[in-house]
Scaffold this motif. Structure first.
Motif, PDB file in Angstrom:
ATOM      1  N   SER A 131      -2.681   3.332   7.350  1.00 48.98           N
ATOM      2  CA  SER A 131      -1.845   3.141   6.160  1.00 48.98           C
ATOM      3  C   SER A 131      -0.717   4.150   6.089  1.00 48.98           C
ATOM      4  O   SER A 131      -0.899   5.341   6.353  1.00 48.98           O
ATOM      5  CB  SER A 131      -2.701   3.253   4.896  1.00 48.98           C
ATOM      6  N   GLN A 132       0.453   3.622   5.687  1.00 48.51           N
ATOM      7  CA  GLN A 132       1.577   4.496   5.342  1.00 48.51           C
ATOM      8  C   GLN A 132       1.954   4.321   3.876  1.00 48.51           C
ATOM      9  O   GLN A 132       2.968   4.839   3.433  1.00 48.51           O
ATOM     10  CB  GLN A 132       2.781   4.211   6.251  1.00 48.51           C
ATOM     11  N   ARG A 133       1.141   3.589   3.141  1.00 46.50           N
ATOM     12  CA  ARG A 133       1.387   3.384   1.712  1.00 46.50           C
ATOM     13  C   ARG A 133       0.292   4.054   0.899  1.00 46.50           C
ATOM     14  O   ARG A 133      -0.899   3.863   1.157  1.00 46.50           O
ATOM     15  CB  ARG A 133       1.457   1.899   1.374  1.00 46.50           C
ATOM     16  N   TYR A 134       0.714   4.787  -0.122  1.00 45.39           N
ATOM     17  CA  TYR A 134      -0.207   5.591  -0.918  1.00 45.39           C
ATOM     18  C   TYR A 134      -1.295   4.740  -1.571  1.00 45.39           C
ATOM     19  O   TYR A 134      -2.488   5.039  -1.459  1.00 45.39           O
ATOM     20  CB  TYR A 134       0.591   6.356  -1.981  1.00 45.39           C
ATOM     21  N   HIS A 135      -0.912   3.666  -2.251  1.00 48.30           N
ATOM     22  CA  HIS A 135      -1.915   2.875  -2.957  1.00 48.30           C
ATOM     23  C   HIS A 135      -2.768   2.056  -1.999  1.00 48.30           C
ATOM     24  O   HIS A 135      -3.929   1.744  -2.313  1.00 48.30           O
ATOM     25  CB  HIS A 135      -1.253   1.995  -4.020  1.00 48.30           C
TER      26      HIS A 135
END
Length: 329
Positions: free
Chosen positions: A266-270
């Protein structure tokens, strides 16, 4: 009470829209007016930060709402950081100045603060936060940066409230039934950004080359974004395994999409938060050193540490409600 809710809303990003929905549903006693990049019916446009937006004059409605509101709430996200866009610091600073012009109290809730690479953007953040009546942050690094700004208010250490929503969505069926459907398969779920970094693409290649997976699922949290679509297309082209793409618009859809995964890149926080809530193996690829992902690795690998997260969310909610109640005569 009537409050303006300001954030990076209206851009089609799952995380920001989930935060918007959180405030609208978790604080029903407040009459919210949402400020959005692309206002829908009942919403307000952002204040102008350039010549083109200044000439539209639609933003005069937002000034009118500022005049009639009781407070301004910046709801979640990492608004003040130049790791992705220094212009964002200027944009939100303008909104704080407008609130200050009308003597409206400003509340920053569940914020990420920094990192900063350029001093002028850090200055904008300090200038804005110094005018705040309330500040809660969602990670330790943000708390330390906020403390270093020497603000006159207490910095409340909380956590992103969407984590609690993810926990609500996890049931025996999402954990077991979906996993059974994929029995015998080892799935890598990939959550990219439209500005995917070389490090992210490198980690993706390494996972594919490792031979540990039989299937790849690309999970898009901003599926209408052209840049993210281009990145998803590239990930599909690089993949020699069976590969599918899932567009996500809600917490329920995200939990469902990640439940069968053996590991999540993942490169997205959520997206990372959802993986942590599910207890998945998480491979993080931060946008920049010390960014909002910095603290998540600890929670991904420490089940005991994760037990503190709902407590931190509740502390942030309670503090914000008390601060807003203090405005009632």
């Amino acid at each position: 009470m009537r409050c303006l809710l300001i954030g990076n809303y209206g851009t089609g990003n799952f995380g920001d829209e989930a935060l918007r929905l959180y405030f609208l549903t978790s604080f029903p006693e407040i009459e919210w007016q949402v400020v959005s990049a692309h206002p829908k019916e009942g919403e307000l446009p952002r204040l102008p930060a350039g010549i083109r937006s200044l000439l539209t004059t639609n933003w005069l409605r937002t000034l009118g709402a500022l005049w009639h509101c009781d407070a301004v709430v910046f709801g979640g996200g990492t608004l003040f950081s130049d790791s992705e866009s220094g212009f964002a610091c200027f944009l939100w600073w303008i909104h704080v100045q407008a609130a200050n012009l009308f003597y409206r109290p400003v509340f920053f809730a569940f914020q990420g603060v920094g990192p900063f690479r350029i001093f002028r953007y850090e200055w904008l953040a300090r200038s804005a936060l110094q005018k705040a009546s309330f500040l809660s942050v969602r990670d330790r690094a943000s708390a330390e940066r906020a403390e270093a700004l020497r603000l006159s208010i207490k910095v409340i250490h909380s956590f992103d409230p969407i984590y609690k929503e993810f926990l609500y969505q996890i049931t025996d069926s999402t954990q077991n039934v979906l996993a059974e459907k994929k029995a015998g398969h080892s799935i890598l779920s990939v959550i990219p950004r439209g500005n995917a970094t070389p490090d992210f693409l490198k980690r993706y290649g390494e996972q594919l080359a490792g031979g540990h997976f039989t299937e790849v699922v690309i999970v898009s949290l901003q599926p209408e974004d052209i840049a993210e679509t281009v990145v998803c297309n590239r990930l599909e082209q690089l993949c020699s395994l069976p590969c599918t793409r899932i567009a996500v618009h809600s917490a329920e859809e995200l939990i469902s999409a990640l439940s069968p995964a053996s590991a999540v890149l993942s490169q997205r926080y959520h997206g990372s938060l959802a993986a942590i809530a599910l207890g998945k193996k998480l491979i993080l690829s931060p946008q920049a050193e010390g960014d909002k992902h910095a603290e998540l690795g600890r929670y991904a690998h420490d089940a005991e540490a994760r037990t503190e997260l709902p407590v931190l969310v509740e502390a942030g909610e309670s503090a914000l409600k008390d601060a807003l109640r203090s405005l009632i005569p």
